[in-house]
Design a protein around this motif. Structure first.
Motif, PDB file in Angstrom:
ATOM      1  N   VAL A   9       1.172  -1.187   0.010  1.00 55.79           N
ATOM      2  CA  VAL A   9       0.081   0.151  -0.134  1.00 55.79           C
ATOM      3  C   VAL A   9       0.937   1.194   0.148  1.00 55.79           C
ATOM      4  N   VAL A  10       0.732   2.013  -1.059  1.00 56.52           N
ATOM      5  CA  VAL A  10       1.389   3.364  -1.190  1.00 56.52           C
ATOM      6  C   VAL A  10       0.786   4.674  -1.120  1.00 56.52           C
ATOM      7  N   ASP A  11       1.363   5.559  -0.227  1.00 54.47           N
ATOM      8  CA  ASP A  11       0.475   6.818  -0.107  1.00 54.47           C
ATOM      9  C   ASP A  11       1.251   7.575  -1.524  1.00 54.47           C
ATOM     10  N   LEU A  12       0.321   8.215  -2.092  1.00 48.99           N
ATOM     11  CA  LEU A  12       0.550   8.748  -3.271  1.00 48.99           C
ATOM     12  C   LEU A  12       1.119  10.068  -3.226  1.00 48.99           C
ATOM     13  N   ASP A  13       0.939  10.816  -2.024  1.00 52.69           N
ATOM     14  CA  ASP A  13       1.641  12.067  -1.969  1.00 52.69           C
ATOM     15  C   ASP A  13       3.019  12.020  -1.926  1.00 52.69           C
ATOM     16  N   ASP A  14       3.694  11.031  -1.192  1.00 53.63           N
ATOM     17  CA  ASP A  14       5.173  11.078  -1.175  1.00 53.63           C
ATOM     18  C   ASP A  14       5.724   9.630  -1.170  1.00 53.63           C
ATOM     19  N   ASN A  15       4.900   8.787  -1.841  1.00 56.81           N
ATOM     20  CA  ASN A  15       5.606   7.549  -2.309  1.00 56.81           C
ATOM     21  C   ASN A  15       5.872   6.636  -1.156  1.00 56.81           C
ATOM     22  N   ARG A  16       5.242   6.736   0.337  1.00 58.16           N
ATOM     23  CA  ARG A  16       5.802   6.194   1.185  1.00 58.16           C
ATOM     24  C   ARG A  16       5.076   4.838   1.413  1.00 58.16           C
ATOM     25  N   LEU A  17       5.818   3.772   1.742  1.00 59.73           N
ATOM     26  CA  LEU A  17       4.966   2.724   2.013  1.00 59.73           C
ATOM     27  C   LEU A  17       4.207   2.542   3.278  1.00 59.73           C
ATOM     28  N   ILE A  18       2.771   2.440   2.986  1.00 63.81           N
ATOM     29  CA  ILE A  18       2.170   2.119   4.387  1.00 63.81           C
ATOM     30  C   ILE A  18       1.721   1.015   4.603  1.00 63.81           C
ATOM     31  N   TYR A  19       2.319   0.097   3.927  1.00 63.31           N
ATOM     32  CA  TYR A  19       2.155  -1.427   3.914  1.00 63.31           C
ATOM     33  C   TYR A  19       2.986  -2.182   3.117  1.00 63.31           C
ATOM     34  N   PHE A  20       3.660  -3.097   3.296  1.00 63.22           N
ATOM     35  CA  PHE A  20       4.735  -3.912   2.545  1.00 63.22           C
ATOM     36  C   PHE A  20       4.893  -4.946   3.176  1.00 63.22           C
ATOM     37  N   GLN A  21       4.570  -6.159   2.302  1.00 59.92           N
ATOM     38  CA  GLN A  21       4.788  -7.760   2.907  1.00 59.92           C
ATOM     39  C   GLN A  21       4.975  -8.557   1.778  1.00 59.92           C
ATOM     40  N   PRO A  22       6.342  -9.101   1.570  1.00 54.26           N
ATOM     41  CA  PRO A  22       6.728 -10.138   0.532  1.00 54.26           C
ATOM     42  C   PRO A  22       6.242 -11.298   1.462  1.00 54.26           C
ATOM     43  N   SER A  23       5.707 -12.398   0.707  1.00 52.07           N
ATOM     44  CA  SER A  23       5.708 -13.614   1.346  1.00 52.07           C
ATOM     45  C   SER A  23       5.379 -14.535   0.462  1.00 52.07           C
ATOM     46  N   ALA A  24       5.361 -15.757   1.049  1.00 51.56           N
ATOM     47  CA  ALA A  24       5.208 -16.935   0.095  1.00 51.56           C
ATOM     48  C   ALA A  24       4.441 -18.156   0.536  1.00 51.56           C
ATOM     49  N   VAL A  25       4.115 -19.079  -0.066  1.00 50.15           N
ATOM     50  CA  VAL A  25       3.231 -20.487   0.402  1.00 50.15           C
ATOM     51  C   VAL A  25       3.985 -21.473  -0.383  1.00 50.15           C
ATOM     52  N   SER A  26       4.654 -22.452   0.524  1.00 50.09           N
ATOM     53  CA  SER A  26       5.346 -23.702   0.070  1.00 50.09           C
ATOM     54  C   SER A  26       4.608 -24.725   0.599  1.00 50.09           C
ATOM     55  N   ARG A  27       4.033 -25.756  -0.217  1.00 47.91           N
ATOM     56  CA  ARG A  27       3.267 -26.880   0.367  1.00 47.91           C
ATOM     57  C   ARG A  27       4.056 -28.203  -0.248  1.00 47.91           C
ATOM     58  N   ALA A  28       4.287 -29.311   0.495  1.00 50.14           N
ATOM     59  CA  ALA A  28       4.782 -30.370   0.183  1.00 50.14           C
ATOM     60  C   ALA A  28       3.615 -31.292  -0.086  1.00 50.14           C
ATOM     61  N   ALA A  29       3.807 -32.261  -0.941  1.00 50.53           N
ATOM     62  CA  ALA A  29       2.509 -33.259  -1.446  1.00 50.53           C
ATOM     63  C   ALA A  29       2.099 -34.106  -0.114  1.00 50.53           C
ATOM     64  N   GLU A  30       1.122 -34.374   0.125  1.00 50.69           N
ATOM     65  CA  GLU A  30       0.721 -35.227   1.114  1.00 50.69           C
ATOM     66  C   GLU A  30       0.774 -36.658   0.588  1.00 50.69           C
ATOM     67  N   GLY A  31       1.519 -37.455   0.900  1.00 53.56           N
ATOM     68  CA  GLY A  31       1.753 -38.824   0.243  1.00 53.56           C
ATOM     69  C   GLY A  31       2.727 -38.636  -0.779  1.00 53.56           C
ATOM     70  N   GLU A  32       2.897 -39.589  -1.692  1.00 55.90           N
ATOM     71  CA  GLU A  32       3.673 -39.689  -2.856  1.00 55.90           C
ATOM     72  C   GLU A  32       3.590 -38.486  -3.770  1.00 55.90           C
ATOM     73  N   TRP A  33       4.661 -37.990  -4.116  1.00 56.61           N
ATOM     74  CA  TRP A  33       4.508 -36.826  -5.073  1.00 56.61           C
ATOM     75  C   TRP A  33       4.575 -37.366  -6.544  1.00 56.61           C
ATOM     76  N   ASP A  34       5.331 -38.605  -6.782  1.00 58.91           N
ATOM     77  CA  ASP A  34       5.651 -38.795  -8.099  1.00 58.91           C
ATOM     78  C   ASP A  34       4.828 -39.984  -8.701  1.00 58.91           C
ATOM     79  N   GLU A  35       3.457 -39.230  -8.878  1.00 59.94           N
ATOM     80  CA  GLU A  35       2.540 -40.407  -9.338  1.00 59.94           C
ATOM     81  C   GLU A  35       2.515 -39.606 -10.730  1.00 59.94           C
ATOM     82  N   SER A  36       2.974 -40.012 -11.918  1.00 61.69           N
ATOM     83  CA  SER A  36       2.809 -39.356 -13.171  1.00 61.69           C
ATOM     84  C   SER A  36       1.811 -40.402 -13.666  1.00 61.69           C
ATOM     85  N   PRO A  37       0.998 -39.621 -15.031  1.00 62.82           N
ATOM     86  CA  PRO A  37       1.218 -38.279 -15.422  1.00 62.82           C
ATOM     87  C   PRO A  37       0.481 -37.097 -14.635  1.00 62.82           C
ATOM     88  N   GLU A  38      -0.269 -37.562 -13.722  1.00 64.10           N
ATOM     89  CA  GLU A  38      -1.295 -36.591 -13.164  1.00 64.10           C
ATOM     90  C   GLU A  38      -0.782 -35.853 -12.047  1.00 64.10           C
TER      91      GLU A  38
END
Length: 236
Positions: free
Chosen positions: A176-205
């Motif tokens: 979120v940026v204040d357009l009067d002065d370019n100040r960051l009102i809010y800044f949050q970089p983040s990520a979600v990483s999830r492993a497979a529950e069970g066997e991952w290598d079940e090709s082709p699906e």
């Protein structure tokens, strides 16, 4: 666990590319004045959503990369069929949350690209790019920018040897940026990483890894909506 660490390594590279930041900007907690300034008009923008892809991290030579890509061709085909476009609805959902709190909002029509903005003087606590022209261009006082980064899977390697299983990955930045002065009102970089529950290598699906990806997408959406939820206002 190794897979999740590999995913997080990709996050930092992806977010640096996404934001254009050479010097990392630490997260900025929401400025509580944001909730008091209901007279301000808030623009809501979203970047283009990259297609899901397979990321390979770790020490790899050119031959290693070629071999690893060949070995992962089946997974790559499946990952590229995944659909992350549900995140386009974030813009409207943020608008609805802010409108419910009495704010006037404007959806900015086009997916915003960082090429639309010039570099600003680099100062911590301020946006890396100069977004202040949006104030006159769009008739808004603040802008919420929803930035979607690398998504799909990531896996680490040492040469041609995998050192983790593939894990699903979604990276994002909420600003979120204040357009009067370019100040960051809010800044949050983040990520979600999830492993497979069970066997991952079940090709082709690859059903378990696919399921992990869509769970990660849903979790990523909730993370990006959370700063604008009504319960966040209860203590203000």
């Amino acid at each position: 666990m190794k897979g999740i660490r590999a995913g997080l390594a990709v996050v930092f590279v992806a977010l640096a590319a996404l934001t254009g930041c050479a010097t990392p900007q630490p997260p900025v907690a929401m400025d509580q004045a944001f909730w008091a300034e209901k007279q301000d008009r808030i623009g809501i923008a979203i970047t283009e959503i990259p297609a899901p892809s397979v990321q390979m991290t770790g020490q790899q030579g050119l031959l290693d990369i070629a071999v690893n890509k060949g070995m992962a061709s089946g997974l790559t085909k499946k990952v590229e069929s995944w659909d992350s476009t549900s995140l386009r609805g974030l813009q409207q959902k943020v608008a609805e949350r802010l409108q419910a709190q009495g704010y006037t909002v404007k959806l900015l029509d086009k997916p915003y690209d960082f090429k639309d903005f010039k570099k600003a003087e680099r100062k911590l606590g301020y946006a890396e790019l100069d977004m202040t022209p949006l104030k006159a261009q769009e008739g808004i006082d603040k802008v919420v920018l929803l930035m979607l980064g690398v998504n799909g899977t990531t896996r680490s390697y040492y040469g041609m040897i995998p050192t983790s299983d593939p894990v699903s990955l979604v990276t994002m930045v909420t600003t979120v940026v204040d357009l009067d002065d370019n100040r960051l009102i809010y800044f949050q970089p983040s990520a979600v990483s999830r492993a497979a529950e069970g066997e991952w290598d079940e090709s082709p699906e690859y059903p378990n890894l696919t399921n992990a990806f869509y769970k990660a997408l849903d979790e990523a959406e909730q993370k990006m909506l959370l700063p604008f939820d009504a319960q966040q206002l209860s203590s203000n």
